[in-house]
Structure formats: structure tokens, C-alpha cells
Write a protein that holds these residues in place. Structure first.
Motif, PDB file in Angstrom:
ATOM      1  N   ARG A 288       0.846  -1.320   0.066  1.00  0.00           N
ATOM      2  CA  ARG A 288       0.112   0.435  -0.172  1.00  0.00           C
ATOM      3  C   ARG A 288       0.909   1.162  -0.238  1.00  0.00           C
ATOM      4  NH1 ARG A 288      -3.857   0.348   4.427  1.00  0.00           N
ATOM      5  NH2 ARG A 288      -2.338  -0.930   5.655  1.00  0.00           N
ATOM      6  N   PHE A 289       1.609   1.420   0.609  1.00  0.00           N
ATOM      7  CA  PHE A 289       2.819   2.550   0.804  1.00  0.00           C
ATOM      8  C   PHE A 289       3.552   2.734  -0.547  1.00  0.00           C
ATOM      9  CE2 PHE A 289       7.429   3.934   1.402  1.00  0.00           C
ATOM     10  CZ  PHE A 289       7.169   5.254   1.848  1.00  0.00           C
ATOM     11  N   ILE A 399      -0.812  14.376   3.245  1.00  0.00           N
ATOM     12  CA  ILE A 399       0.425  13.953   5.050  1.00  0.00           C
ATOM     13  C   ILE A 399      -0.530  12.972   5.580  1.00  0.00           C
ATOM     14  CG2 ILE A 399       2.017  14.307   6.749  1.00  0.00           C
ATOM     15  CD1 ILE A 399       2.532  16.313   4.778  1.00  0.00           C
ATOM     16  N   THR A 400      -2.131  13.174   6.136  1.00  0.00           N
ATOM     17  CA  THR A 400      -2.535  12.552   6.575  1.00  0.00           C
ATOM     18  C   THR A 400      -3.087  11.175   6.192  1.00  0.00           C
ATOM     19  OG1 THR A 400      -4.141  13.965   7.198  1.00  0.00           O
ATOM     20  CG2 THR A 400      -5.130  12.580   7.702  1.00  0.00           C
ATOM     21  N   VAL A 401      -3.666  11.079   4.903  1.00  0.00           N
ATOM     22  CA  VAL A 401      -3.559  10.089   3.959  1.00  0.00           C
ATOM     23  C   VAL A 401      -1.995   8.782   4.354  1.00  0.00           C
ATOM     24  CG1 VAL A 401      -3.490   8.355   2.323  1.00  0.00           C
ATOM     25  CG2 VAL A 401      -4.711  10.696   2.605  1.00  0.00           C
ATOM     26  N   LEU A 402      -1.016   9.443   3.721  1.00  0.00           N
ATOM     27  CA  LEU A 402       0.035   8.346   4.715  1.00  0.00           C
ATOM     28  C   LEU A 402       0.185   8.415   5.512  1.00  0.00           C
ATOM     29  CD1 LEU A 402       3.524   7.783   3.417  1.00  0.00           C
ATOM     30  CD2 LEU A 402       3.497   9.686   4.076  1.00  0.00           C
ATOM     31  N   ALA A 403       0.151   9.010   6.757  1.00  0.00           N
ATOM     32  CA  ALA A 403      -0.225   8.414   8.475  1.00  0.00           C
ATOM     33  C   ALA A 403      -1.092   7.634   8.382  1.00  0.00           C
ATOM     34  CB  ALA A 403      -0.331   9.691   8.878  1.00  0.00           C
ATOM     35  N   GLU A 404      -1.988   7.434   7.339  1.00  0.00           N
ATOM     36  CA  GLU A 404      -3.094   6.351   7.728  1.00  0.00           C
ATOM     37  C   GLU A 404      -2.440   4.568   6.607  1.00  0.00           C
ATOM     38  OE1 GLU A 404      -6.330   7.569   6.029  1.00  0.00           O
ATOM     39  OE2 GLU A 404      -6.986   9.292   7.839  1.00  0.00           O
ATOM     40  N   VAL A 405      -1.820   5.374   5.506  1.00  0.00           N
ATOM     41  CA  VAL A 405      -1.554   4.282   5.412  1.00  0.00           C
ATOM     42  C   VAL A 405      -0.019   3.064   5.854  1.00  0.00           C
ATOM     43  CG1 VAL A 405       0.099   3.177   3.516  1.00  0.00           C
ATOM     44  CG2 VAL A 405      -1.761   4.949   2.704  1.00  0.00           C
ATOM     45  N   VAL A 406       0.320   4.136   6.626  1.00  0.00           N
ATOM     46  CA  VAL A 406       1.857   3.096   7.141  1.00  0.00           C
ATOM     47  C   VAL A 406       1.400   3.393   9.296  1.00  0.00           C
ATOM     48  CG1 VAL A 406       2.780   3.932   5.621  1.00  0.00           C
ATOM     49  CG2 VAL A 406       3.201   5.439   7.176  1.00  0.00           C
ATOM     50  N   GLY A 407       0.781   3.877   9.648  1.00  0.00           N
ATOM     51  CA  GLY A 407       1.097   4.666  11.231  1.00  0.00           C
ATOM     52  C   GLY A 407       1.696   5.192  11.391  1.00  0.00           C
ATOM     53  N   GLN A 466      -8.925   0.235  -3.247  1.00  0.00           N
ATOM     54  CA  GLN A 466      -9.481  -1.113  -3.234  1.00  0.00           C
ATOM     55  C   GLN A 466      -8.725  -1.886  -1.892  1.00  0.00           C
ATOM     56  OE1 GLN A 466     -12.103  -2.439  -4.970  1.00  0.00           O
ATOM     57  NE2 GLN A 466     -12.650  -0.314  -5.003  1.00  0.00           N
ATOM     58  N   MET A 467      -6.843  -1.792  -1.982  1.00  0.00           N
ATOM     59  CA  MET A 467      -6.209  -1.531  -1.215  1.00  0.00           C
ATOM     60  C   MET A 467      -6.955  -1.956   0.345  1.00  0.00           C
ATOM     61  SD  MET A 467      -3.039  -1.425  -3.141  1.00  0.00           S
ATOM     62  CE  MET A 467      -1.593  -2.731  -2.116  1.00  0.00           C
ATOM     63  N   ASN A 468      -7.112  -1.003   0.317  1.00  0.00           N
ATOM     64  CA  ASN A 468      -6.986  -0.787   1.705  1.00  0.00           C
ATOM     65  C   ASN A 468      -8.503  -1.690   2.674  1.00  0.00           C
ATOM     66  OD1 ASN A 468      -5.641   1.037   2.670  1.00  0.00           O
ATOM     67  ND2 ASN A 468      -6.923   2.593   2.079  1.00  0.00           N
ATOM     68  N   ARG A 469      -9.712  -1.431   1.251  1.00  0.00           N
ATOM     69  CA  ARG A 469     -11.007  -2.208   1.557  1.00  0.00           C
ATOM     70  C   ARG A 469     -10.061  -4.186   1.234  1.00  0.00           C
ATOM     71  NH1 ARG A 469     -15.822  -1.255  -2.969  1.00  0.00           N
ATOM     72  NH2 ARG A 469     -16.652  -2.188  -1.116  1.00  0.00           N
ATOM     73  N   ARG A 470      -9.472  -4.611   1.081  1.00  0.00           N
ATOM     74  CA  ARG A 470      -9.298  -5.638   1.238  1.00  0.00           C
ATOM     75  C   ARG A 470      -8.270  -6.018   2.094  1.00  0.00           C
ATOM     76  NH1 ARG A 470      -7.073  -7.556  -4.583  1.00  0.00           N
ATOM     77  NH2 ARG A 470      -8.903  -7.130  -6.369  1.00  0.00           N
ATOM     78  N   HIS A 471      -7.686  -5.397   3.033  1.00  0.00           N
ATOM     79  CA  HIS A 471      -6.821  -5.436   4.216  1.00  0.00           C
ATOM     80  C   HIS A 471      -7.614  -4.989   5.336  1.00  0.00           C
ATOM     81  CE1 HIS A 471      -3.534  -4.564   6.754  1.00  0.00           C
ATOM     82  NE2 HIS A 471      -4.179  -3.812   7.563  1.00  0.00           N
ATOM     83  N   GLN A 472      -9.284  -4.479   4.801  1.00  0.00           N
ATOM     84  CA  GLN A 472      -9.991  -3.891   6.570  1.00  0.00           C
ATOM     85  C   GLN A 472     -11.156  -5.438   6.821  1.00  0.00           C
ATOM     86  OE1 GLN A 472     -12.175  -0.255   5.549  1.00  0.00           O
ATOM     87  NE2 GLN A 472     -10.556   0.774   6.173  1.00  0.00           N
ATOM     88  N   GLY A 473     -10.559  -5.733   4.982  1.00  0.00           N
ATOM     89  CA  GLY A 473     -12.173  -7.237   5.504  1.00  0.00           C
ATOM     90  C   GLY A 473     -10.966  -8.077   5.842  1.00  0.00           C
ATOM     91  N   SER A 474      -9.341  -8.290   5.002  1.00  0.00           N
ATOM     92  CA  SER A 474      -9.235  -9.867   5.358  1.00  0.00           C
ATOM     93  C   SER A 474      -8.825  -9.439   7.459  1.00  0.00           C
ATOM     94  CB  SER A 474      -7.810  -9.805   5.277  1.00  0.00           C
ATOM     95  OG  SER A 474      -7.006  -8.446   5.092  1.00  0.00           O
ATOM     96  N   THR A 475      -8.537  -7.877   8.079  1.00  0.00           N
ATOM     97  CA  THR A 475      -8.580  -7.595   9.230  1.00  0.00           C
ATOM     98  C   THR A 475      -9.570  -8.833  10.211  1.00  0.00           C
ATOM     99  OG1 THR A 475      -7.270  -6.139   9.251  1.00  0.00           O
ATOM    100  CG2 THR A 475      -8.319  -6.629  11.092  1.00  0.00           C
ATOM    101  N   THR A 476     -10.954  -7.744   9.248  1.00  0.00           N
ATOM    102  CA  THR A 476     -12.721  -8.334  10.470  1.00  0.00           C
ATOM    103  C   THR A 476     -12.519 -10.293  10.271  1.00  0.00           C
ATOM    104  OG1 THR A 476     -13.068  -6.166   9.174  1.00  0.00           O
ATOM    105  CG2 THR A 476     -14.829  -8.034   9.517  1.00  0.00           C
ATOM    106  N   ASN A 477     -11.955 -10.065   9.111  1.00  0.00           N
ATOM    107  CA  ASN A 477     -11.940 -11.906   9.003  1.00  0.00           C
ATOM    108  C   ASN A 477     -11.356 -12.835   9.740  1.00  0.00           C
ATOM    109  OD1 ASN A 477     -14.010 -11.516   6.986  1.00  0.00           O
ATOM    110  ND2 ASN A 477     -12.963 -12.116   4.961  1.00  0.00           N
TER     111      ASN A 477
END
Length: 497
Positions: A288-289, A399-407, A466-477
């Protein structure tokens, strides 16, 4: 003798304090505000110097544009070095050194005898100083703000707009009074204020103990942070803890002595920990980064060319010099409103930040594509206002989006790597636009190139979403599976009883 596979523990003295979101954080915001203005605000105002240098040396649009391109590229390339130096020494000392370097570069540039000397001074040295000031200050701002981070980023970046508003007509006045060389001398003195901004960067104080474990595993060494209360929640890594401490350069983490059989394991762990503390190279394995970095490359192709060529474009349409300079001031005020308003909108979390960024980038590209249709001052003023508004909306949240991508705990290293990867776009954007301008003898073609590049960059944001959605879905599963296993275990216990 202990097994080499056995965990070797290292105790770090303290963990970082939580972001205060107030108090001294507002002084950090003021410092970042001024740094934005005295770096990127100056770059956006450089179009006034562009016209004079272009005429003085009788060179091409491409040749003159390399001055800004080299400065922008140097900012991006040196950003990881600035992050590492801040971790090794302190944010304060690095920013003060950067302010001194860029001031010296601009002063030397005032005595340049040809474009090559301007490339080395106003381009390279000035860009080097900007990198050493901007990157640590933005990182510090992210550490001092958490809940109010989108709004803080927007307010800080507003310094670029406000100083652009004032500096553009000021530079034109100074050029008319003292020539472009005299104006550069005054600018060099003005940029010494970046050293004052560095003095305001007070380190955060750390508060509580943490324990760090170093494991020797089959595929290498990994670091884990284990809180003393054995909480099951995910915690930041030891690297992240060290990065957030913002110490004056002292490394308080010490490794306990180990038996001779595990000495090599210990040395490898210490080396890896030190390297990761300054440069988190693991970021290049973050898909994602890397996608977001590709967005940065194409966005940089279109970010810097319009500001550089807006004043020359207006002058080519017969607009007088002070009216042409006023276009940048109009854009700056509209930019300011866009940053503050859309930063506030992002803070409301009405939509995902990456979705908001995608929409603004597409709008920005569309506005640039429409620029060649403007020819009169009123039409150019309307374009400048629209361009500034959407540009501000984009810059306020990237920059806010970058922080959300990597923490947030990896923001320092991530910002450095992001700037490094984006450097190719910043370096090539203005010269590519200048090439089309020279070939077509029309400054409008530079805006067309920038618009196309920005729309292409938006495609990478759509992929990231789309990658964020998949990542969130895998975390939920994963969470659901864990919960299901716990329920089944409890059921078996009840049956056995």
C-alpha cells in the motif's frame, strides 16, 4: 547455556508520551506554519524570479525551469537523510542547520554568473536546506497532534499560502528596486528565520517503561514490543517507540549481556535495531505504501509546474507584471481557504480520507486542463482562484493519508521514503513542461501536461482504496475467526463439565 533461539530481552527506558493535541503543540504548529511558508511558499513565488532570470541569461524555458526542479528534487531525495539525522541527533539541530544552509545557498546564488552556478546554489544548496527543515518539522507536528491531526496539517500548510500571498508582490517590488540579485540577497536573510523555527521544536517527554524482545527466528530476526500488562492489543514495535522518543540523540536502549554462544545473534540484533531506528527500510515491502508512492511520483509531475509557469503565461498574454504577480496572490488566498476548509472536512471523517483525496486530485487535473482557455486577466484570475482552491484541498490531506497507510509511528521514515520516491516527479515535471513550451511556443501546453499527470496519479489512489478495503476485510475475517475459536473452546469446556 541458553539456546540461540531463545529470546534475548532488551529494556528501553521509556515509551513516548501520547500526542498532547494542545499546549506546546500549538508552538510546534506555528513553527511548521513558518517552515511551509519559507520553503514551498518561496518555491511557488519563484515564478517572479523565473521571468527575470530567463531574460537576463537569454536561455530557454527548459533551462530556467531546472533551477526549481533541482531544488524540488533535492528536497525529496534528501528527505530520508533528514529523517535519519533527526533520529540520530535531534529535530531541533537538524532544522537549524537546514535553515543556515538554504540561506547561504540563496546568498551565493545572488552572485551567480551563469545558470550552472544557479543550479548549484539556488537549486541544490537551497533544496538541501529545505529538506533538512521541512521533513523533521512535519514529522514533529504529526507526533504532537493525533485527534486534531488533519486540521493541524491543514493549518500548518496554510503558511505556504499566506507567505506566497505576501512574498510574490514583495519579490516583484524588490526586483524592480534592487534587481533579481539584490532580491535574492534579501531572501537569503529572510530564510535565516528557519533557524528560529528549529528552536521551537521541543522534544516530547517519555512516560512509561516498555520491554523489547529480540527473537532469532528461522527466517531472520524480528522485534516485538511486549507491554508489561500483557495486553493482547497490538502495540508499536521497538523501532517505532525509539522513533517517537525524539531524544537529543542518546540511545537509552541497552542489551543485556548474553552467553558467548549467542553473541553473534546479539550483535546482529543490535545492528538491525540501530539501522531500523534511523531508516525503516521494511517500508519498501509495504504494498500500500508503494502504491501511494507511485501516486506521489505522477502527482509531483503536475504539482510544481503550474505555479512556476503561471506568471510567465500571464505575461505572454499581455498582462502587466504586477497584475501577473497578483494572480499568484489570488491563488494563494484560495489555496488557504481550501486547506483549512477541506482539512476541517477531513477531520469530520464524513468519508474516507483517501476517497476525498482522489476526488480533489481529479478536480485539480481537470482545472489545469482548462487553463489554456483563459487569456484575459479576469479569466486568469478565475482560473487562479479555482486552481488554488483545489490545490489546497489536495495538499491539506495527502500527509494524513500517508499516516493512515503506514501508521503514525512510522511516519518519520515513511515521509522520508515517500519524498525520495516522489523526487523523480518533482525533478522532471517543470523541465518536461518547459520542453513542451519550447516546442509549441505556448506556456499553455505546460498546464496540459500537468493536468494529464495528475489525472493519471488519481488511478493509483483508486487502486489504494481497493487495497484498503481488502486489508480491512482480511482484518475483520481474522477477528471473526479468533472469536469463533474462542466460542468453540468455551463450548467444549461446558460440555466436559
Amino acid at each position: 547455556m541458553d539456546s540461540p533461539v531463545k529470546a534475548q530481552r532488551a529494556r528501553a527506558a521509556v515509551a513516548p508520551a501520547a500526542a498532547p493535541d494542545g499546549g506546546y503543540a500549538w508552538f510546534i504548529l506555528v513553527s511548521c506554519f513558518l517552515v511551509f511558508g519559507l520553503t514551498f511558499g518561496v518555491i511557488k513565488s519563484f515564478g517572479v524570479f523565473y521571468v527575470e532570470i530567463h531574460q537576463y541569461f537569454e536561455t530557454t524555458a527548459t533551462g530556467t525551469s531546472w533551477i526549481t526542479s533541482i531544488a524540488v528534487a533535492t528536497i525529496h531525495i534528501v528527505a530520508p537523510v533528514a529523517s535519519a539525522l533527526s533520529a540520530r541527533y535531534s529535530h531541533r539541530s537538524v532544522v537549524m542547520m537546514g535553515g543556515l544552509i538554504c540561506s547561504i545557498g540563496v546568498v551565493f546564488g545572488a552572485f551567480a554568473r551563469n545558470l550552472i552556478e544557479l543550479y548549484l546554489t539556488v537549486g541544490f544548496l537551497n533544496g538541501l536546506g529545505y529538506a533538512l527543515t521541512w521533513t523533521p518539522t512535519v514529522t514533529m507536528l504529526g507526533l504532537y497532534f493525533e485527534k486534531k491531526r488533519p486540521m493541524a496539517n491543514a493549518l500548518a500548510s496554510a503558511g505556504e499560502c499566506i507567505l506566497t500571498f505576501g512574498l510574490t508582490p514583495l519579490f516583484q517590488l524588490l526586483i524592480d528596486s534592487y534587481s533579481w540579485r539584490g532580491a535574492l540577497l534579501i531572501l537569503g536573510g529572510l530564510q535565516l528565520n528557519l533557524c528560529v523555527c528549529g528552536l521551537l521544536l521541543r522534544p516530547l517527554k517519555a512516560t512509561k517503561d516498555v520491554t523489547c524482545e529480540v527473537h532469532d527466528e528461522e527466517k531472520g530476526l524480528s522485534l516485538e514490543l511486549l507491554p508489561k500488562d500483557d495486553s493482547e492489543q497490538s502495540k508499536p514495535s521497538c523501532l517505532e517507540t525509539e522513533e517517537l522518543r525524539i531524544s537529543a540523540g542518546s540511545d537509552q536502549a541497552t542489551i543485556k549481556e548474553t552467553p558467548n554462544a549467542t553473541m553473534k545473534v546479539q550483535q546482529r540484533a543490535e545492528l538491525r535495531t540501530k539501522i531500523l531506528r534511523y531508516v525503516d527500510y521494511n517500508l519498501i515491502t509495504n504494498a500500500r505504501f508503494m502504491v501511494y508512492s507511485m501516486f506521489g511520483v505522477f502527482a509531483a509531475l503536475g504539482f510544481f509546474a503550474p505555479a512556476l509557469f503561471l506568471i510567465p503565461y500571464a505575461r505572454s498574454k499581455g498582462i502587466e507584471e504586477y497584475q501577473a504577480a497578483a494572480l499568484m496572490s489570488i491563488s494563494a488566498m484560495s489555496d488557504l481557504f481550501g486547506r483549512v476548509f477541506f482539512g476541517w472536512v477531513a477531520n469530520l471523517r464524513l468519508v474516507q480520507t483517501v476517497q476525498q483525496l482522489t476526488a480533489t486530485v481529479i478536480l485539480l487535473g481537470t482545472v489545469l486542463l482548462l487553463c489554456p482557455l483563459a487569456s484575459s486577466f479576469s479569466e486568469l484570475a478565475t482560473f487562479s482562484a479555482a486552481y488554488g482552491l483545489v490545490f489546497g484541498a489536495t495538499v491539506a490531506i495527502h500527509i494524513t493519508v500517508l499516516a493512515e497507510v503506514v501508521g503514525i509511528h512510522r511516519l518519520g521514515s515513511a515521509l522520508g521514503f515517500f519524498m525520495l520516491i516522489r523526487s523523480s516527479g518533482g525533478l522532471l515535471g517543470p523541465p518536461i513542461a518547459g520542453f513542451f513550451i519550447d516546442k509549441m511556443s505556448d506556456y499553455g501546453t505546460g498546464f496540459l501536461m500537468a493536468g494529464v499527470a495528475l489525472i493519471v496519479s488519481a488511478l493509483f489512489l483508486l487502486l489504494l482504496h481497493q487495497m484498503n478495503r481488502r486489508h480491512q476485510g482480511s482484518t475483520t475475517n481474522s477477528h471473526d475467526v479468533h472469536t469463533d475459536k474462542s466460542v468453540r473452546a468455551e463450548a467444549r469446556e461446558l460440555e466436559s463439565t
